[in-house]
Design a protein around this motif. Structure first.
Motif, PDB file in Angstrom:
ATOM      1  N   TYR A 297     124.313  38.706  16.020  1.00  0.00           N
ATOM      2  CA  TYR A 297     123.945  39.741  16.989  1.00  0.00           C
ATOM      3  C   TYR A 297     125.186  40.351  17.635  1.00  0.00           C
ATOM      4  O   TYR A 297     125.271  41.567  17.834  1.00  0.00           O
ATOM      5  CB  TYR A 297     123.036  39.158  18.068  1.00  0.00           C
ATOM      6  CG  TYR A 297     121.571  39.120  17.686  1.00  0.00           C
ATOM      7  CD1 TYR A 297     120.821  40.287  17.665  1.00  0.00           C
ATOM      8  CD2 TYR A 297     120.954  37.929  17.357  1.00  0.00           C
ATOM      9  CE1 TYR A 297     119.478  40.269  17.314  1.00  0.00           C
ATOM     10  CE2 TYR A 297     119.603  37.892  17.007  1.00  0.00           C
ATOM     11  CZ  TYR A 297     118.871  39.065  16.986  1.00  0.00           C
ATOM     12  OH  TYR A 297     117.544  39.043  16.641  1.00  0.00           O
ATOM     13  N   LEU A 298     126.148  39.515  17.997  1.00  0.00           N
ATOM     14  CA  LEU A 298     127.361  40.023  18.647  1.00  0.00           C
ATOM     15  C   LEU A 298     128.145  40.949  17.717  1.00  0.00           C
ATOM     16  O   LEU A 298     128.854  41.846  18.174  1.00  0.00           O
ATOM     17  CB  LEU A 298     128.247  38.850  19.082  1.00  0.00           C
ATOM     18  CG  LEU A 298     127.703  37.981  20.225  1.00  0.00           C
ATOM     19  CD1 LEU A 298     128.619  36.782  20.460  1.00  0.00           C
ATOM     20  CD2 LEU A 298     127.563  38.795  21.512  1.00  0.00           C
ATOM     21  N   GLY A 299     128.011  40.738  16.404  1.00  0.00           N
ATOM     22  CA  GLY A 299     128.703  41.599  15.450  1.00  0.00           C
ATOM     23  C   GLY A 299     128.189  43.024  15.435  1.00  0.00           C
ATOM     24  O   GLY A 299     128.861  43.929  14.916  1.00  0.00           O
ATOM     25  N   LEU A 300     127.001  43.250  15.994  1.00  0.00           N
ATOM     26  CA  LEU A 300     126.490  44.612  16.106  1.00  0.00           C
ATOM     27  C   LEU A 300     127.310  45.455  17.086  1.00  0.00           C
ATOM     28  O   LEU A 300     127.486  46.659  16.895  1.00  0.00           O
ATOM     29  CB  LEU A 300     125.039  44.589  16.606  1.00  0.00           C
ATOM     30  CG  LEU A 300     123.909  44.369  15.607  1.00  0.00           C
ATOM     31  CD1 LEU A 300     122.610  44.173  16.356  1.00  0.00           C
ATOM     32  CD2 LEU A 300     123.814  45.547  14.655  1.00  0.00           C
ATOM     33  N   ILE A 301     127.790  44.813  18.142  1.00  0.00           N
ATOM     34  CA  ILE A 301     128.405  45.537  19.253  1.00  0.00           C
ATOM     35  C   ILE A 301     129.649  46.320  18.835  1.00  0.00           C
ATOM     36  O   ILE A 301     129.778  47.501  19.201  1.00  0.00           O
ATOM     37  CB  ILE A 301     128.719  44.563  20.412  1.00  0.00           C
ATOM     38  CG1 ILE A 301     127.411  43.928  20.907  1.00  0.00           C
ATOM     39  CG2 ILE A 301     129.434  45.273  21.548  1.00  0.00           C
ATOM     40  CD1 ILE A 301     127.593  42.886  21.984  1.00  0.00           C
ATOM     41  N   PRO A 302     130.598  45.733  18.069  1.00  0.00           N
ATOM     42  CA  PRO A 302     131.765  46.534  17.666  1.00  0.00           C
ATOM     43  C   PRO A 302     131.393  47.759  16.843  1.00  0.00           C
ATOM     44  O   PRO A 302     132.036  48.808  16.962  1.00  0.00           O
ATOM     45  CB  PRO A 302     132.599  45.544  16.845  1.00  0.00           C
ATOM     46  CG  PRO A 302     132.161  44.194  17.289  1.00  0.00           C
ATOM     47  CD  PRO A 302     130.716  44.336  17.616  1.00  0.00           C
ATOM     48  N   LEU A 303     130.357  47.648  16.005  1.00  0.00           N
ATOM     49  CA  LEU A 303     129.936  48.793  15.193  1.00  0.00           C
ATOM     50  C   LEU A 303     129.394  49.911  16.073  1.00  0.00           C
ATOM     51  O   LEU A 303     129.696  51.091  15.859  1.00  0.00           O
ATOM     52  CB  LEU A 303     128.870  48.361  14.187  1.00  0.00           C
ATOM     53  CG  LEU A 303     129.270  47.249  13.201  1.00  0.00           C
ATOM     54  CD1 LEU A 303     128.090  46.884  12.313  1.00  0.00           C
ATOM     55  CD2 LEU A 303     130.461  47.686  12.362  1.00  0.00           C
ATOM     56  N   LEU A 304     128.601  49.548  17.079  1.00  0.00           N
ATOM     57  CA  LEU A 304     128.050  50.562  17.986  1.00  0.00           C
ATOM     58  C   LEU A 304     129.134  51.157  18.872  1.00  0.00           C
ATOM     59  O   LEU A 304     129.108  52.354  19.185  1.00  0.00           O
ATOM     60  CB  LEU A 304     126.944  49.939  18.842  1.00  0.00           C
ATOM     61  CG  LEU A 304     125.724  49.406  18.077  1.00  0.00           C
ATOM     62  CD1 LEU A 304     124.721  48.804  19.045  1.00  0.00           C
ATOM     63  CD2 LEU A 304     125.083  50.509  17.243  1.00  0.00           C
ATOM     64  N   PHE A 305     130.107  50.324  19.270  1.00  0.00           N
ATOM     65  CA  PHE A 305     131.210  50.832  20.093  1.00  0.00           C
ATOM     66  C   PHE A 305     132.035  51.849  19.303  1.00  0.00           C
ATOM     67  O   PHE A 305     132.365  52.928  19.796  1.00  0.00           O
ATOM     68  CB  PHE A 305     132.093  49.674  20.563  1.00  0.00           C
ATOM     69  CG  PHE A 305     133.253  50.107  21.409  1.00  0.00           C
ATOM     70  CD1 PHE A 305     133.096  50.332  22.770  1.00  0.00           C
ATOM     71  CD2 PHE A 305     134.514  50.289  20.857  1.00  0.00           C
ATOM     72  CE1 PHE A 305     134.166  50.747  23.564  1.00  0.00           C
ATOM     73  CE2 PHE A 305     135.590  50.693  21.635  1.00  0.00           C
ATOM     74  CZ  PHE A 305     135.406  50.924  22.992  1.00  0.00           C
ATOM     75  N   GLY A 306     132.381  51.491  18.061  1.00  0.00           N
ATOM     76  CA  GLY A 306     133.139  52.419  17.225  1.00  0.00           C
ATOM     77  C   GLY A 306     132.366  53.702  16.958  1.00  0.00           C
ATOM     78  O   GLY A 306     132.940  54.793  16.936  1.00  0.00           O
ATOM     79  N   TYR A 307     131.056  53.564  16.759  1.00  0.00           N
ATOM     80  CA  TYR A 307     130.201  54.735  16.536  1.00  0.00           C
ATOM     81  C   TYR A 307     130.215  55.654  17.754  1.00  0.00           C
ATOM     82  O   TYR A 307     130.325  56.881  17.624  1.00  0.00           O
ATOM     83  CB  TYR A 307     128.781  54.259  16.250  1.00  0.00           C
ATOM     84  CG  TYR A 307     127.752  55.356  16.167  1.00  0.00           C
ATOM     85  CD1 TYR A 307     127.677  56.192  15.060  1.00  0.00           C
ATOM     86  CD2 TYR A 307     126.846  55.551  17.216  1.00  0.00           C
ATOM     87  CE1 TYR A 307     126.726  57.203  14.988  1.00  0.00           C
ATOM     88  CE2 TYR A 307     125.888  56.552  17.142  1.00  0.00           C
ATOM     89  CZ  TYR A 307     125.834  57.374  16.031  1.00  0.00           C
ATOM     90  OH  TYR A 307     124.895  58.370  15.958  1.00  0.00           O
ATOM     91  N   SER A 308     130.121  55.078  18.954  1.00  0.00           N
ATOM     92  CA  SER A 308     130.145  55.881  20.176  1.00  0.00           C
ATOM     93  C   SER A 308     131.492  56.568  20.360  1.00  0.00           C
ATOM     94  O   SER A 308     131.563  57.765  20.672  1.00  0.00           O
ATOM     95  CB  SER A 308     129.845  54.989  21.388  1.00  0.00           C
ATOM     96  OG  SER A 308     130.133  55.669  22.591  1.00  0.00           O
TER      97      SER A 308
END
Length: 420
Positions: A297-308
């Motif tokens: 689940y925590l691995g989702l966060i860097p992807l969403l941060f980079g996307y933003s």
């Protein structure tokens, strides 16, 4: 060059070659049959085989890649149907260069044979011609040196020496990384092809601990105080980026208002996104014992941060550098780092990278990106999936970065649909 594992079999009309490779991109593959020589090239893999008979490179030849076995199945027709090719089980003989002597097992013991070199020019007479001597006497030193170098080059064996990897070498190159630590060997192909996202010196020989340590060391070295101060004091574009609202967030107003309700019902997928979902792998994920479901689940966060971050800095219009930007900011892509144990550690890692690598390095901009991540998560799995599909599209069609779609983003797109 790496010599891949392979096997060869035959029937009356065809030779079948199975080559073990982790992943292929069709436009990078070279397959060729020229007489008794077969050549396969996919950097960093290279395979050259010498057969006892000739092959034909025509419309009957074919190749297909099996994702399940990670092997490339190649078929080439024989020049003479019905001809029996010998020693297809003798790997060393098949890999030998022209002129190499190889050991073969026979009924009476073992024997040494030589891979014969084709005669291109046959000398019919060795008699010395006096005119040749007169011509040589009239040459300058430079001309003689040129002829000598040409003869050396003509006699040099330009063929690459091939050796199958030993069991020990295979174990050294078995680092596990990517989603659920289920991949290995994928980065070999891209490191030599200009993979600017990769931050690891030796991704195939790394461990979870070494990747985290190397990430932190390189972030410390990369941070430039002067660059940061310049963006803080002088960059007039940053206020516009901070005020920008991501298009995806406009479809989840309830989350933006801070309500606890799931706004996923208001998310609609485009036809392209629906097609992407149809093409996603259908897998049942069993979480590796070395990591936890929380880490996934925590691995989702860097992807969403980079996307933003990319969405804000491009004002919602992706560029050719968007995949690089997202990959650099997401440490589970650029450094294959899956050591996260808490949200705070993920936030620290992403923020550090946003102040060290991309074009705009600004603290307030980074904080705005975290607000976007919060809103995406509050938007439910459909909002997250929509963002991940956009990220996956950027990576999947890149000539080099496509590997990160295969080992990270694609699996997240499939897994999030069934995650609780």
């Amino acid at each position: 060059m790496i010599t891949p594992l392979f096997s060869v079999r035959q029937d009356a009309d065809f030779i079948y070659i199975e080559i073990k490779v982790t992943h292929i991109k069709a436009q990078n593959v070279e397959l060729r049959a020229d007489g008794d020589i077969f050549i396969f090239s996919l950097p960093p893999y290279y395979l050259r085989l010498h057969f006892s008979g000739n092959l034909v490179d025509d419309d009957r030849a074919s190749a297909s890649f099996d994702l399940g076995t990670k092997s490339l199945a190649v078929k080439f027709p024989k020049e003479n149907p019905g001809e029996e090719f010998s020693d297809l089980d003798l790997m060393t003989k098949l890999l030998a260069r022209v002129g190499d002597k190889v050991q073969s097992d026979t009924a009476g013991g073992s024997s040494t044979s030589e891979v014969k070199k084709k005669v291109l020019i046959e000398e019919l007479s060795a008699d010395h011609d006096p005119d040749d001597q007169d011509m040589e006497d009239g040459l300058t030193d430079a001309q003689r040196n040129y002829i000598s170098e040409f003869e050396d080059a003509e006699n040099f064996d330009w063929q690459i020496t091939q050796e199958l990897p030993s069991a020990e070498e295979e174990s050294l190159l078995s680092a596990k990384y990517g989603f659920n630590l289920q991949y290995s060997g994928f980065l070999r192909q891209t490191v030599d092809m200009g993979n600017d996202i990769n931050e690891l010196d030796d991704p195939e020989g790394s461990t979870i601990e070494s990747r985290s340590k190397e990430r932190i060391e390189k972030e410390n070295r990369k941070f430039d105080p002067d660059y940061y101060l310049s963006d803080w004091l002088e960059n007039e574009e940053i206020p516009q980026l901070i005020e920008f609202k991501l298009p995806i967030l406009r479809s989840i107003p309830q989350s933006l208002q801070g309500r606890a309700t799931d706004a996923s019902a208001e998310i609609e997928f485009t036809e392209l996104e629906k097609k992407q979902m149809v093409n996603l792998p259908r897998r049942k994920y069993i979480i590796d014992s070395m990591i936890s479901l929380k880490s996934i689940y925590l691995g989702l966060i860097p992807l969403l941060f980079g996307y933003s971050y990319d969405g804000r800095t491009t004002l919602g219009d992706h560029t050719s550098e968007s995949a690089w930007t997202i990959g650099k900011l997401a440490a589970n892509i650029s450094c294959l780092d899956s050591s996260y144990t808490s949200v705070s550690r993920v936030m620290i890692a992403c923020t550090r990278r946003s102040l060290a690598y991309p074009l705009y390095r600004n603290w307030e901009l980074s904080q705005k990106c975290w607000e976007d991540v919060y809103c995406l998560l509050r938007g439910g799995k459909r909002a997250v999936l929509k963002a991940l599909l956009d990220v996956n599209h950027l990576f999947a069609f890149h000539d080099v970065y496509y590997v990160y779609s295969k080992i990270v983003v694609e699996d997240y797109c499939a897994w999030i649909q069934t995650a609780r």
